[in-house]
Design an enzyme around this catalytic site. Structure first.
Site, short mmCIF file in Angstrom:
data_model
loop_
_atom_site.label_atom_id
_atom_site.label_comp_id
_atom_site.label_asym_id
_atom_site.label_seq_id
_atom_site.Cartn_x
_atom_site.Cartn_y
_atom_site.Cartn_z
CB THR A 32 8.67 -2.64 1.48
OG1 THR A 32 8.77 -3.74 2.38
CG2 THR A 32 7.55 -1.74 1.94
CE1 TYR A 33 3.39 -0.15 1.12
CE2 TYR A 33 2.35 0.59 -0.89
CZ TYR A 33 2.70 0.81 0.42
OH TYR A 33 2.36 2.00 1.02
CB ALA A 34 2.99 -7.67 -2.11
N GLY A 36 7.66 -6.83 -3.06
CA GLY A 36 8.01 -6.46 -4.43
C GLY A 36 6.97 -6.88 -5.45
#
Length: 296
Positions: A32-34, A36
């Site tokens: 989920t970071y940024a 993807g």
């Protein structure tokens, strides 16, 4: 966590180079970071800058976005779907450590853990762990995975841990130590507050001045300020930087394998790497334990 949005490719490349030059190995990201972009950027750097074989590659799944809303989903299908997308973004066939990002009561624990078994048995992950699970659930999951031969044992738990948040010492640390799980603390610098940069205000280029300000606000009360001042005082006496004091304290706690540092810039990361050869004197450790006891 900020790679792909607050940290651009140039800065990420400098961070990765500095980290590898210092002997670092563990790179931790999440599905989920940024949105993807973090995994995509890391995948590009693993092709262009650092050989895949030289790093311990870790990612997480269980959080996401649907129709613009944040969701938590630890069902088997969702987790494995996230893993496949993570592998595609990273440009690899497997990761070294795959972690369930959160605990959710909406999915039976045996279903969640079956996704970890599948990830290992199909070669998509070498090892598996959990993140942000309460102590008793961590113990339950680790014991469940040991119960029947062939299941993938849990090897790690990634949890928030710093002088401003010592809650894991009650249950998570004893469970991890007893069951042989390595502890990977996130936000070991108290979401940046333990660096001392918020003592007199909010720097314009800090996370406290960004859309992540809510992430910082909970650690800007009087109790937190007392801990920060103690860290700054210890740093002044030792000739260190406050972040080195805070990092050294976490690194040397029982059960800790490696604190995870989420630096925005290469300059910040280099400051953090300087703690590698430093050890806090016992009397300083004791003083910091005392002043932060209310955070446990």
């Amino acid at each position: 966590m900020t790679w792909g949005n607050q940290t651009d490719e140039h800065e990420a490349r400098d961070q990765l180079t500095a980290f590898m030059d210092a002997g670092g190995t563990l790179l931790d990201t999440a599905h989920t970071y940024a949105g993807g972009a973090s995994e995509e950027l890391l995948g590009k750097l693993l092709r262009d800058v650092v050989p895949r074989r030289d790093v311990v590659l870790a990612t997480k799944a269980g959080l996401g976005t649907r129709r613009g809303q944040r969701v938590t989903d630890t069902s088997r299908g969702y987790l494995l779907g996230c893993l496949d997308l993570s592998l595609k973004r990273l440009g690899v066939d497997s990761v070294d450590l795959w972690q369930v990002h959160v605990w959710s009561d909406r999915t039976p624990i045996d279903e969640t853990l079956s996704a970890l078994d599948t990830a290992v048995s199909t070669g998509r992950a070498a090892y598996v762990g959990v993140s942000n699970w309460p102590g008793w659930r961590t113990a339950q999951g680790a014991t469940w995975q040991r119960a029947v031969p062939g299941r993938a044992p849990l090897v790690s738990t990634q949890v928030e841990y710093s002088l401003l948040n010592r809650a894991i010492e009650h249950e998570v640390v004893p469970a991890a130590v007893e069951l042989g799980l390595g502890i990977l603390p996130w936000s070991p610098l108290g979401r940046g507050v333990l660096t001392g940069k918020y003592r007199t205000g909010t720097p314009a280029d800090s996370r406290g001045a960004s859309e992540l300000s809510h992430f910082i606000d909970g650690y800007r009360d009087d109790s937190s300020s007392a801990v920060v001042e103690a860290v700054v005082k210890a740093a002044d006496g030792l000739g260190w930087k406050p972040l080195e004091v805070a990092l050294a304290w976490v690194r040397d706690q029982r059960g800790v394998t490696a604190p995870i540092v989420g630096a925005r810039t290469a300059a910040q990361l280099r400051q953090a790497l300087a703690v590698e050869d430093k050890t806090l004197p016992p009397e300083i450790m004791e003083a910091l334990d005392d002043v932060s006891a209310s955070r446990a």
